[in-house]
Design a protein around this motif. Structure first.
Motif, short mmCIF file in Angstrom:
data_model
loop_
_atom_site.label_atom_id
_atom_site.label_comp_id
_atom_site.label_asym_id
_atom_site.label_seq_id
_atom_site.Cartn_x
_atom_site.Cartn_y
_atom_site.Cartn_z
N ASN A 683 90.15 29.51 -24.32
CA ASN A 683 89.82 31.01 -23.89
C ASN A 683 88.73 31.17 -22.75
O ASN A 683 88.50 32.28 -22.27
CB ASN A 683 88.85 31.76 -24.94
N ILE A 684 88.85 30.15 -21.83
CA ILE A 684 88.25 30.42 -20.41
C ILE A 684 89.03 30.04 -19.26
O ILE A 684 89.53 28.71 -19.21
CB ILE A 684 86.69 29.81 -20.39
N VAL A 685 89.27 30.62 -18.26
CA VAL A 685 89.64 30.18 -17.07
C VAL A 685 88.99 30.53 -15.87
O VAL A 685 88.56 31.71 -15.85
CB VAL A 685 91.32 30.70 -16.98
N LEU A 686 88.91 29.62 -15.02
CA LEU A 686 88.26 29.66 -13.85
C LEU A 686 89.21 29.27 -12.54
O LEU A 686 89.70 28.30 -12.44
CB LEU A 686 86.80 28.64 -13.64
N ARG A 687 89.40 30.44 -11.80
CA ARG A 687 90.43 30.25 -10.70
C ARG A 687 89.65 30.59 -9.27
O ARG A 687 89.33 31.64 -9.20
CB ARG A 687 91.79 31.21 -10.88
N LEU A 688 90.20 29.65 -8.32
CA LEU A 688 89.65 29.69 -6.95
C LEU A 688 91.21 30.17 -6.29
O LEU A 688 91.94 29.31 -6.21
CB LEU A 688 88.96 28.65 -6.36
N THR A 689 91.25 31.01 -5.11
CA THR A 689 92.49 31.55 -4.67
C THR A 689 92.00 31.46 -3.13
O THR A 689 90.77 32.02 -2.73
CB THR A 689 93.04 32.55 -5.16
N GLY A 690 92.94 31.29 -2.20
CA GLY A 690 92.64 31.73 -0.95
C GLY A 690 94.00 32.31 -0.31
O GLY A 690 95.04 32.00 -0.60
N SER A 691 93.70 33.33 0.66
CA SER A 691 94.60 34.18 1.02
C SER A 691 94.70 34.27 2.56
O SER A 691 93.31 34.20 3.03
CB SER A 691 94.84 35.57 0.28
N ASN A 692 95.54 34.81 3.16
CA ASN A 692 95.51 34.95 4.48
C ASN A 692 95.10 33.78 5.20
O ASN A 692 94.36 33.69 6.32
CB ASN A 692 94.68 36.25 4.96
N LEU A 693 95.71 32.71 4.89
CA LEU A 693 94.97 31.32 5.41
C LEU A 693 95.77 31.00 6.77
O LEU A 693 95.10 30.15 7.52
CB LEU A 693 95.59 30.07 4.32
N LEU A 694 96.75 31.69 7.20
CA LEU A 694 97.32 31.55 8.40
C LEU A 694 96.76 32.51 9.43
O LEU A 694 97.56 32.75 10.41
CB LEU A 694 98.76 31.63 8.30
N ASN A 695 95.88 33.51 8.90
CA ASN A 695 95.33 34.42 9.73
C ASN A 695 96.32 35.34 10.28
O ASN A 695 96.64 35.58 11.39
CB ASN A 695 94.49 33.91 10.72
N ALA A 696 97.27 36.10 9.39
CA ALA A 696 98.43 36.64 9.66
C ALA A 696 98.22 37.90 10.79
O ALA A 696 97.04 38.39 10.86
CB ALA A 696 99.09 37.47 8.54
N SER A 697 99.34 38.00 11.61
CA SER A 697 99.06 39.18 12.69
C SER A 697 99.94 40.09 12.54
O SER A 697 101.17 39.81 11.93
CB SER A 697 98.91 38.66 14.13
N LYS A 698 99.94 41.54 13.01
CA LYS A 698 100.93 42.43 13.06
C LYS A 698 100.91 42.72 14.59
O LYS A 698 100.10 43.20 15.03
CB LYS A 698 100.48 43.61 12.13
N ASP A 699 102.02 42.64 15.11
CA ASP A 699 102.16 43.02 16.47
C ASP A 699 103.28 44.11 16.65
O ASP A 699 104.55 44.01 16.18
CB ASP A 699 102.87 41.67 17.33
N GLU A 700 102.82 44.79 17.68
CA GLU A 700 103.89 46.14 17.76
C GLU A 700 103.96 46.21 19.08
O GLU A 700 103.11 46.16 20.06
CB GLU A 700 103.39 47.26 17.26
N VAL A 701 105.36 46.79 19.58
CA VAL A 701 105.50 47.04 20.94
C VAL A 701 105.96 48.55 20.93
O VAL A 701 106.96 48.83 20.36
CB VAL A 701 106.84 46.34 21.63
N PHE A 702 105.31 49.49 21.76
CA PHE A 702 105.47 50.97 21.82
C PHE A 702 106.19 51.05 23.17
O PHE A 702 105.65 50.90 24.43
CB PHE A 702 104.47 51.75 21.83
N ASP A 703 107.40 51.78 23.23
CA ASP A 703 108.14 52.45 24.37
C ASP A 703 107.87 53.92 24.27
O ASP A 703 108.26 54.44 23.30
CB ASP A 703 109.40 52.15 24.34
N LYS A 704 107.10 54.55 25.27
CA LYS A 704 106.84 55.77 25.11
C LYS A 704 107.39 56.73 26.37
O LYS A 704 107.35 56.13 27.24
CB LYS A 704 105.12 56.06 24.93
N PHE A 705 107.83 58.08 25.65
CA PHE A 705 108.37 58.99 26.85
C PHE A 705 107.90 60.32 26.52
O PHE A 705 107.46 60.56 25.49
CB PHE A 705 109.98 58.89 26.68
N ASP A 706 108.34 61.07 27.74
CA ASP A 706 107.91 62.46 27.52
C ASP A 706 108.75 63.36 27.01
O ASP A 706 108.50 64.25 26.29
CB ASP A 706 107.46 62.90 28.97
N ASN A 707 110.09 62.98 27.09
CA ASN A 707 111.19 63.84 26.40
C ASN A 707 112.34 63.12 26.29
O ASN A 707 112.47 61.78 26.52
CB ASN A 707 111.42 64.97 27.25
N GLU A 708 113.37 63.64 25.52
CA GLU A 708 114.56 62.97 25.30
C GLU A 708 115.42 62.57 26.50
O GLU A 708 115.83 61.48 26.63
CB GLU A 708 115.54 64.04 24.54
#
Length: 739
Positions: A683-708
């Protein structure tokens, strides 16, 4: 509305109507069997005719997901474009969250998002019994599921016999600690069975961002912005379910309340020409948001044999309250000026729903018919107070922020009334099991916006859509079977598109005017799958899907001159486009007993995703659709030691968005999680977890303009490269004790 509240409260003081009653014939599960598994857990092989993937909580639990969003990272074809290490809006098959229907216990839920989506990171993982990925649609379910549906099945009163306590701590790479606590109990109470659960989950996500801004790709570096972004808060949840026999039938009462209390703090420094020195400091910006969001639902389900078959009555009252206070102070050191703003956001979204359905046998077939009634009211309030002046007067010269005014388009009410009758036949013929049905969804919409021009403040629209569907499951052998489904589905317009208020300079230098007469997008979808059982517990499957989407809602130019004069326009949205979505989905979940490793289980999911649409520039994919998503992992049990360990890896492909005046390319880093657990007795469980071990990133490139025109000619206003990283791995230690 008072009558609806009274009716819901009287019939279901505990609520979420329509609990999926899959365990009528089963005995409650011993709680020890849930928290101490002792063996690898795999995907369920369902008997549903509509292609459905089902995963019990035990499939996810060893990695200790905090939310339903965290759990879904190990499910095929689910992607996210959330901030790094967050999982909020589900993008099933890579499509915008508005194309995916989120169900709780088979019922629709309300969300705060303008695209009608529900953020699954609002639901703690501890509440779920299982998660189902429903790839196609049926007549007895709402048709708002172009990409498919995610059904989050909560524990009901027959889930547990006993209870357990959960306590844990999370350590973050910056040295911060947070806690997690929970308790669940299920058992006989009076003449029926009761389940109650409560959970408190601390949430903390510190991130760092860097933005490099150029005048154009390959051009001169104009400035660099360095930002810290910390999300800190606590989620509180309570759920309850009670089932009892009443007057020859079965009454189910169940309920859920979740509060998200979160503070988001963003601070940034902008430097001229990318030179990070005090002399080159251009701006100092502080942007904080205080958020309190409540999700709740109350309802009842009564099932009784009558009229030669089985009749079900259901009522639900559900809603979301989203209140936010945001402030932003920007000090411009170059011009010796400051700007300040305070914004109050209040979204109240409520739904009252009722269903009557009847099912009976007709020869070798089963006939089901009924109707759904939905009455939805969404009140939006966005008010703002602003100040600006000489930097020498900051902050003493800030405005009296008790004087708030509604922003344009920010004070409106949207009312929707739906009446959706349906009929469905199902049956078996030898090796084939099938169903076919028709659903007709009618919708009356009234939009009232106090900030629109007086003549446009109240708008009404109505539409009706016929939704046929059919599914077939054919058994080839004891191990192999084929599935085929075809269905018509819908996606209703975003709420922010329906307001007739004129928003100046909303798209580049041009204006935007909403369209309350929008009709929903519709899609004809086909799914063809093959599934094979591997041994006693394993399963492998492959599925091909196609969606032909019509009446796409796209931005169009009215031709009217915008508020900024010549060269600017007034844009709106209309049903003007078509598109196709297609892909291949593969999933594998099996023990390795065929090589003598019966205590080792593996899973592997890969989805190749693609689409095609024509916009004002040319061909592109649907906005935000990643080109693939891949996840794999293993668990290994050591019964003699009462121990287990495992690992999970995930990666998704790039996504591209193109809207008027802006284009975004998004890339995600890889994600790795591991766990190790030790059981003590039964009836007892002890659990150790590790997440984001690769230190994940989010990279974005924005192309911005004034009009169509400048966007088509590639005449840039700005080109920005942004990178966002979570601050290192997260470690979680959790103890579960059954009683």
């Amino acid at each position: 509305m008072k009558f609806k509240l009274f009716a819901s409260a009287a019939l279901a003081p505990l609520a979420f109507a329509g609990v999926v009653h899959a365990q009528d014939a089963d005995q409650p599960t011993s709680v020890e069997e849930i928290i101490v598994t002792g063996q690898p857990i795999f995907r369920n092989r369902t008997e549903d005719v509509v292609p459905t993937l089902s995963y019990d909580l035990e499939y996810f639990q060893r990695f200790e997901p905090l939310t339903v969003g965290d759990a879904l990272k190990r499910v095929p074809s689910v992607t996210f474009l959330s901030d790094v290490i967050e999982s909020d809006g589900v993008r099933l098959r890579g499509l915008d969250p508005g194309y995916t229907q989120i169900l709780i216990n088979g019922e629709r839920v309300t969300g705060a998002g303008v695209d009608r989506s529900f953020f699954v990171d609002r639901i703690p993982a501890e509440l779920i019994e299982r998660i189902e990925v429903v790839r196609s649609s049926s007549a007895n379910r709402s048709g708002d599921a172009v990409a498919g549906a995610i059904n989050i099945v909560l524990r009901d009163a027959y889930t547990l016999d006993g209870g357990y306590l959960r306590v844990g701590a999370l350590r973050f790479d910056d040295g911060e600690f947070r806690g997690t606590y929970g308790a669940v109990f299920g058992g006989e109470v009076g003449p029926g069975r009761l389940l109650v659960g409560a959970n408190i989950q601390d949430r903390y996500n510190p991130k760092i961002k860097r933005s490099d801004r150029f005048d154009e790709p390959g051009g001169d570096l104009e400035n660099v912005e360095l930002q810290t972004d910390t999300r800190d808060g606590t989620d509180y949840s309570f759920n309850a379910a009670y089932e009892v026999d009443v007057a020859g039938g079965e009454l189910e009462l169940s309920g859920l309340f979740v509060r998200t209390d979160r503070y988001e703090e963003e601070d940034s420094l902008e430097y001229d020409e990318g030179i990070v020195t005090p002399a080159n400091l251009l701006t100092i910006n502080a942007n904080d948001t205080d958020i309190v969001t409540d999700n709740y639902s109350f309802g009842a389900r009564y099932e009784r044999d009558m009229f030669g078959g089985e009749t079900v009555f259901k009522v639900t009252y559900a809603g979301i309250s989203d209140e936010q206070f945001e402030f932003e102070d920007e000090q411009n050191l170059e011009d010796d000026e400051f700007e300040s703003a305070r914004v109050l956001l209040d979204v109240q979204d409520e739904e009252f729903a009722a269903r009557i359905s009847h099912e009976r046998e007709i020869g070798d077939m089963t006939l089901e018919f009924g109707f759904d009634y939905i009455d939805k009211t969404r009140d939006n309030s966005v008010t703002e107070s602003e100040a600006d002046g000489d930097l020498a007067d900051f902050p003493a010269a800030e405005a009296d922020f008790s004087d708030y005014e509604a922003v344009t388009g920010g004070l409106n009410t949207i009312e929707e009334t739906r009446f959706d009758p349906y009929v469905m036949l199902s049956g078996e013929m030898g090796a084939a099991k099938w169903e076919a049905g028709l659903r007709y969804e009618t919708t009356d919409v009234t939009v009232t916006d106090q900030t629109a021009a007086p003549a446009d403040r109240v708008s009404e629209n109505d539409y009706g859509i016929l939704l046929p569907s059919a599914s077939l499951r054919y058994t080839l052998s004891d191990t192999d079977r084929l599935t085929f489904s075809v269905a018509r589905t819908v996606r209703r317009p975003n709420f922010n598109y329906l307001s007739p208020a004129l928003l100046e300079e909303e798209v580049g230098d041009s204006d935007f005017l909403g369209n309350p007469n929008l009709e929903p997008e519709t899609a004809i979808g086909v799914d063809l799958g093959f599934e094979r059982r591997l041994g006693a517990r394993g399963v492998v499957g492959v599925n091909v899907f196609y969606r032909d989407v019509t009446d796409l809602i796209e931005v169009t130019n009215t031709g009217d001159e915008g508020s900024e004069g010549p060269g600017t326009f007034v844009y709106t949205v209309d049903n003007v486009g078509d598109g196709q979505v297609y892909g291949i989905e593969f999933d594998l979940s099996t023990p390795l007993d065929f090589v003598g490793l019966e205590n080792t289980g593996v899973f592997l999911n890969y989805s190749w995703l693609d689409s095609q649409i024509e916009d004002f520039i040319g061909e592109r994919r649907f906005n935000g659709q990643s080109d693939f998503v891949f996840s794999a992992g293993f668990t290994h049990d050591i019964p003699a030691w009462g121990m287990a360990f495992g690992s999970s890896y995930r990666q998704q492909g790039d996504a591209f968005d193109r809207v008027l005046a802006e284009e975004i390319t998004t890339s995600y880093g890889e994600d790795l999680e591991v766990f190790i657990e030790k059981t003590f007795g039964e009836n007892i469980v002890l659990r150790l977890t590790g997440s984001n071990l690769l230190n994940a990133s989010k990279d974005e490139v924005f192309d911005k303009f004034d009009n169509e025109e400048e966007q088509i000619d590639r005449d840039y206003d700005e080109y920005e490269i942004e990178s966002e990283n979570a601050q290192g791995p997260i470690y979680q230690l959790v103890l579960r004790v059954a009683f």
